[in-house]
Design a protein around this motif. Structure first.
Motif, mmCIF file in Angstrom:
data_model
loop_
_atom_site.group_PDB
_atom_site.id
_atom_site.type_symbol
_atom_site.label_atom_id
_atom_site.label_comp_id
_atom_site.label_asym_id
_atom_site.label_seq_id
_atom_site.Cartn_x
_atom_site.Cartn_y
_atom_site.Cartn_z
ATOM 1 N N GLY A 1 0.975 -1.166 0.057
ATOM 2 C CA GLY A 1 -0.060 0.027 -0.039
ATOM 3 C C GLY A 1 0.876 1.412 0.063
ATOM 4 N N ARG A 2 2.035 1.261 -0.227
ATOM 5 C CA ARG A 2 2.870 2.455 -0.158
ATOM 6 C C ARG A 2 3.454 2.591 -1.639
ATOM 7 N N GLY A 3 3.667 4.003 -2.259
ATOM 8 C CA GLY A 3 4.205 4.098 -3.289
ATOM 9 C C GLY A 3 5.784 4.022 -3.412
ATOM 10 N N ALA B 1 2.688 1.432 9.467
ATOM 11 C CA ALA B 1 1.424 2.207 9.911
ATOM 12 C C ALA B 1 1.418 3.615 9.818
ATOM 13 N N THR B 2 0.393 4.142 9.698
ATOM 14 C CA THR B 2 0.257 5.669 9.399
ATOM 15 C C THR B 2 0.124 6.102 11.067
ATOM 16 N N ASN C 1 -2.388 8.669 0.025
ATOM 17 C CA ASN C 1 -2.718 7.995 -1.093
ATOM 18 C C ASN C 1 -1.350 7.300 -1.830
ATOM 19 N N GLY C 2 -0.161 7.936 -1.355
ATOM 20 C CA GLY C 2 1.232 7.230 -1.826
ATOM 21 C C GLY C 2 1.409 7.603 -3.334
ATOM 22 N N PHE D 1 6.429 10.566 3.856
ATOM 23 C CA PHE D 1 5.565 11.692 3.322
ATOM 24 C C PHE D 1 4.076 10.828 3.362
ATOM 25 N N GLU D 2 4.059 9.609 3.205
ATOM 26 C CA GLU D 2 2.969 8.821 2.857
ATOM 27 C C GLU D 2 2.404 8.147 4.350
ATOM 28 N N THR D 3 3.424 8.282 5.350
ATOM 29 C CA THR D 3 2.889 7.352 6.603
ATOM 30 C C THR D 3 2.895 8.440 7.731
#
Length: 361
Positions: free
Chosen positions: A13-15, A46-47, A80-81, A102-104
């Motif tokens: 789930g990460r870009g 995890a976020t 959103n990633g 940046f994503e988490t």
């Protein structure tokens, strides 16, 4: 966790594939295998969510490339990633990485509604349309629980303040009650970004964003409810998504949109390395070709920051994209007339805290 063909690890789930230091970091760390036992890395990260103690929520813009002066970004960072996101380098100002951080590691505008009311109530405030979501997606997954964007729209609706929403999420339909009511008075419009109609490509390029089909359904629902809406073919990635431009415009026109725009991929600062890393993993056979086309449209570099060129590029390939977009829009009756400006005449400032109500006699 997955291992790439080049030995890198990627997370579910990460870009981004890595977490490089920001450009302001003075200390850099490098992992070294010293032969000791290492615990298995987790499959996902995890976020975390922290309050952003900003003293204001409205930011101003003076770039001639961007068609608005005022904007609000409810969040810093975006789960959103999207690996290409031009906002990634902004995490460096927080001492964090433009990659996985940046994503988490996300920040939400604490007390956004209260701060916005105070700004709108200032005696010197001049009403001009506000764009919500110019940097990071206002309807990224955490909005479902935090409802910061919803609170901002509620303030704008009460103040009869015009707003444009930009997103790549179908969650915008949650707030259709507000947007439809505002649209009836010329106070709201929505732009939905569609990068590709290929679900497999979207899965790695924009891992936690809504599916292309969900975005098109959102556009159809917005249009049916009377909310002026448009599609943003953004970013256009040469030799990867550019062949889809006409089909995206066709599907959006079928959904009832009135206007369309496009933006050529930009790779400023750390995004260049993150995107190149992503290409090497997912499309190694065409990575060099993609980057060569980008360079040809960016004056021999990965990014051309000059006003007037950074959104569209230069050279024969960029001109071809411009012509294709123009011809497709004319055929589909998109951008057929100038967009009606949002209404600023109905604005009524919120009453400042502690002030007395005015009696309309």
């Amino acid at each position: 966790m997955r291992r790439t063909s080049m030995g890198r690890q990627s997370f579910t789930g990460r870009g981004a594939l890595s977490n490089p230091p920001g450009r302001f970091d003075r200390q850099k760390l490098e992992a070294v295998d010293d032969g000791w036992f290492l615990e298995e890395s987790p499959d996902s990260i995890a976020t975390t969510l922290e309050p952003d103690r900003a003293r204001s929520v409205i930011t101003t813009n003076d770039s001639p490339d961007i068609p608005f002066e005022k904007s609000i970004n409810p969040y810093r960072g975006c789960s959103n990633g999207c690996v290409y996101c031009f906002a990634r380098p902004s995490h460096a100002y927080l001492g964090l990485s433009p990659g996985i951080d940046f994503e988490t590691r996300l920040f939400y505008k604490a007390d956004a509604a209260k701060l916005l009311e105070a700004e709108l109530a200032r005696p010197d405030y001049v009403c001009k349309p506000i764009t919500v979501g110019a940097n990071t997606d206002p309807y990224q997954p955490v909005e479902r629980q935090m409802k910061v964007t919803r609170s901002i729209l509620e303030v704008l609706a009460r103040a009869r303040h015009p707003v444009t929403v930009i997103t790549k999420s179908a969650m915008v339909l949650r707030d259709l009650d507000l947007l439809a009511e505002m649209a009836r008075n010329g106070l709201a419009t929505v732009g939905v970004s569609v990068t590709s109609l290929d679900n497999e490509l979207k899965r790695t390029l924009e891992p936690r964003a809504a599916s292309p089909q969900a975005r098109l359904r959102a556009l159809a629902a917005l249009s049916a409810a009377g909310v002026p809406s448009g599609v943003l073919v953004a970013p256009v990635i040469p030799a990867l998504t550019d062949h889809e431009m006409e089909r995206i415009l066709e599907e959006a026109a079928r959904a009832g949109v009135r206007w369309a725009g496009y933006v050529l991929l930009r790779l400023p600062y750390e995004i260049k390395d993150l995107f190149t890393e992503w290409l090497d993993q997912h499309y190694p056979e065409r990575a060099a070709h993609v980057m060569s086309l980008i360079s040809a449209m960016r004056g021999g570099r990965a990014n051309d920051p000059r006003f007037g060129f950074r959104m569209r590029g230069t050279g024969p390939y960029a001109e071809l994209l411009r012509n294709r977009f123009r011809i497709a829009c004319r055929r589909l009756n998109l951008n057929a007339a100038a967009r009606d400006p949002l209404n600023t005449a109905l604005f009524r400032p919120p009453a400042p805290p502690g002030s007395q109500l005015r009696l309309e006699l």
